[in-house]
Design an enzyme around this catalytic site. Sequence first.
Site, short mmCIF file in Angstrom:
data_model
loop_
_atom_site.label_atom_id
_atom_site.label_comp_id
_atom_site.label_asym_id
_atom_site.label_seq_id
_atom_site.Cartn_x
_atom_site.Cartn_y
_atom_site.Cartn_z
N SER A 50 12.92 41.32 39.03
CA SER A 50 13.98 40.65 39.80
C SER A 50 15.17 41.60 39.96
O SER A 50 15.42 42.45 39.08
CB SER A 50 14.46 39.40 39.08
OG SER A 50 13.40 38.51 38.90
N ASP A 82 11.26 42.43 43.38
CA ASP A 82 11.22 41.07 43.94
C ASP A 82 12.47 40.84 44.81
O ASP A 82 13.37 41.69 44.85
CB ASP A 82 11.16 40.07 42.76
CG ASP A 82 10.56 38.74 43.16
OD1 ASP A 82 10.00 38.62 44.26
OD2 ASP A 82 10.65 37.79 42.35
N HIS A 83 12.53 39.68 45.47
CA HIS A 83 13.61 39.32 46.41
C HIS A 83 14.86 40.20 46.35
O HIS A 83 15.68 40.06 45.44
CB HIS A 83 14.09 37.90 46.12
CG HIS A 83 13.02 36.89 46.27
ND1 HIS A 83 12.70 36.32 47.48
CD2 HIS A 83 12.17 36.35 45.36
CE1 HIS A 83 11.71 35.47 47.30
NE2 HIS A 83 11.37 35.46 46.03
N GLY A 209 4.70 30.45 41.68
CA GLY A 209 3.38 30.24 41.07
C GLY A 209 3.40 29.37 39.83
O GLY A 209 2.42 28.65 39.56
N THR A 210 4.51 29.39 39.10
CA THR A 210 4.58 28.59 37.86
C THR A 210 4.41 27.10 38.17
O THR A 210 5.15 26.56 38.99
CB THR A 210 5.94 28.81 37.15
OG1 THR A 210 6.05 30.19 36.82
CG2 THR A 210 6.05 27.97 35.88
#
Length: 284
Positions: A50, A82-83, A209-210
């Site tokens: 992240s 990530d993002h 996904g969690t």
Amino acid sequence: MPSVPMQVILKDAFEKRYGVGAFNIVNDLTMDAVLAAAVETRSPVIVQVSLKTVKQMGARLLALMFEEMARRVQVPAALHLDHCPDRQVIQDCVEAGWSSVLFDASKLTFEDNLAQTKEVVALAHRHGVAVEGELEAIKGVEDGIGSENGGAVVALDKALQFVRETGIDSFAPAIGTAHGVYKGTPKINFERVSEIVEAEPVPLVIHGGTGLSDEVFHELIRRGAVKTNISTQLKITMADSFRAYLNERPKEYDPLKLLNAVKKDVQAMAAGYMRVFGSAGRAS
Ligand code: 13P
């Protein structure tokens, strides 16, 4: 082995239709645990980070740590940002030798997102780095980025135009999944995955996904959403593991014993997902 390009990892997964877990690590321990899970299951893997963690540790330190840890194991592994809406951080990661970046311009207008993503793709591809594109903000906050409501879903032809014209290597569409812990059962738009993949055969990415069921993963992967992101579960497993270990052993002061116990739990969590995604046994 040296890190494997994201394009290579996702191409194999997309052609053979298995999922590759992308786990948001937060430090050396979790990077090590995720790679150990990949070795345990003979699985290709994506070590994902992240923006918040990159800001804390630095793009170069993470790249060096990853290269050394990946070199010691015999499974294909890639390092992915990530993002990230911040072009400077994207550039830092590209120049530090990361495998892939998610340029998150989902807050911009369609035209601005398209134009800026093209520029990011040009920069990244010059360095052999892959780009994940995002058009519609994914619901939920991921390490400080995003919003609880997500963004509007765009018309299919706009999404296809975005994929085609930007030249991105993977695409993260809004399909009803969300970052964080689900409050109810998410309503997944499986059809949208098939519509995109049938028109533009690009590997899609499952954010949030969690908490998804094995059946949902299998159906999404079968339709072409083969990069499967897990962040929240790693944080939960890690925190619960620290808590349980220390609560059970109030007089234990050996840090390495503690850290190894946490590593074991995070490794087991990641290995479980790798088996569900069907990546286990795919490392050649
Ligand atoms: P979760 O919060 O559901 O684990 O999602 C992770 C993710 O999509 C990272 O971008």
